[in-house]
Design an enzyme around this catalytic site. Sequence first.
Site, PDB file in Angstrom:
ATOM      1  CG  HIS A  98      32.452  43.770  39.528  1.00 55.21           C
ATOM      2  ND1 HIS A  98      33.332  44.710  40.055  1.00 55.21           N
ATOM      3  CD2 HIS A  98      31.576  44.117  39.342  1.00 55.21           C
ATOM      4  CE1 HIS A  98      33.160  45.918  40.298  1.00 55.21           C
ATOM      5  NE2 HIS A  98      31.657  45.733  39.375  1.00 55.21           N
ATOM      6  CG  ASP A 154      36.802  43.137  38.685  1.00 56.01           C
ATOM      7  OD1 ASP A 154      35.872  43.874  38.022  1.00 56.01           O
ATOM      8  OD2 ASP A 154      36.043  44.165  39.869  1.00 56.01           O
ATOM      9  CB  SER A 208      30.976  48.139  41.848  1.00 58.56           C
ATOM     10  OG  SER A 208      30.825  48.579  40.637  1.00 58.56           O
TER      11      SER A 208
END
Lengths: 281, 281
Positions: free
Chosen positions: B257, B224, B148
């Site tokens: 995620h 995600d 991320s």
Amino acid sequence: MEIVSSNKSFGGWHKRYRHPSRVLDCDMQFAIYLPPQAEQGERLPVLYWLSGLTCTDENFMQKAGAMRLAAELGLVLVTSDTSPRGPEVPGDPEGAWDFGQGAGFYLNATEQPWARHYRMHDYVVDELPTLVEAHFPVSDSRGISGHSMGGHGALVCALRNPGRYRSVSAFAPIANPLDCPWGEKAFSRYLGEDRSRWREWDACALLASAQERLPLLVDQGDADSFLAEQLKPDALRRAAEAAGHPLTLRLQPGYDHSYYFIASFIEDHLRHHAAALGAAS
Amino acid sequence: MEIVSSNKSFGGWHKRYRHPSRVLDCDMQFAIYLPPQAEQGERLPVLYWLSGLTCTDENFMQKAGAMRLAAELGLVLVTSDTSPRGPEVPGDPEGAWDFGQGAGFYLNATEQPWARHYRMHDYVVDELPTLVEAHFPVSDSRGISGHSMGGHGALVCALRNPGRYRSVSAFAPIANPLDCPWGEKAFSRYLGEDRSRWREWDACALLASAQERLPLLVDQGDADSFLAEQLKPDALRRAAEAAGHPLTLRLQPGYDHSYYFIASFIEDHLRHHAAALGAAS
């Protein structure tokens, strides 16, 4: 039963659920890992994991690194919480972390005010498997394992319930709770001061009258700071020897009480369970 | 440098340290995993991991399941914190989690009051490796990866510093921060309102002038929830195609995620790094 979250993991699914527990008289959460094979319709063997003091269903799923091999072996994993929960459930009067919420010790309390909610033995042995077997493609081929307080829980649940589990193992279990500070604090409150009744919830005491010779696999780090005072693996060894009960007790040099220790040896435990449960090991 | 904790894991050691950072002008913590081969005297290749928003050095070490294979491959793992820390370090004025402490974005801030402490690029690219290489048996064979915000950091650190890393990969990176809400919020404060200066810290923009053709391995879950608004893997694909830069971008069906996604594919990334770094893959 209400779904809380769902994460794809190693081709399968990690899911968390909330449900009203009749046994514990409160709402509970549990987690299940369904390996990819669960989508093929066949009923799969299932390993129940009992966590230690302060934990919930999340610690093992996040930190043990078990899903990789469970996905390969076609093994379902189920993790419960470590006590009844909620504002209506009494906790430790002094707010300590080693009694009350997060510290149910996997027994059925007999004393007030604990007896109403603190019945974790019946929850993890009966109510939770019944729920899991009704809602998911799992068979009645059950294994049980756990860590610390949950290692005690796994040994006691298996020894008290012959025929219920096909395999059992433990990491750093509280092996002789009737003779250690954590156990004495919890048992004296949950079960009362009559120590003769504590023996029903002590792995060492239960070994003397075990009706089933389920082999025990136990790993214990020799750098575990709780080893001598709380865990007492030597007492377990002596009890197994006296009873002629099969025990593989491995002292792992340099390992402590953390999930890094569990992750390091979870593969051996999963293969031990998979072989006994008839998974594709 | 002061040791914070030490856990044996997969035959090696997970250790956490605290040290004063000259670059960040505050005390910092980092973690290192030393595989068993580290005790044999040879200098080992090292993979730096950059975590995402709100994380510390702990998330990856606890949840990614990376140590098992690192122990097999003889790969050292190092995780940093995600920002400068401490009471003297200014945070988000509104107390949000996507800016300030826990959200350093691996850049060197130019604007006040951020410029004094928020220099995470220089910390993770220079100061931390210098410290690690001075104190541990690691070589200068460096890889970098992250998740991320840390995936953005890994790509940007590698693209800005040709020759510094031999391998790079990312999980669900913020691929085009100059064109997403998280990036716009952070860059406008750390770097000021002149958007032309943001391009130095954006993987897509940097690809256009990359001096080195380091192959990029990127995994992205297609379930995600941040994909379309914040992560923008399509922009990365277009930028790599336009620049003729080697990119393996894998959309993983059903994955979100979380660290369950990272754990599911960390093995591929570790093998990618180990092969480029000359570990025993």
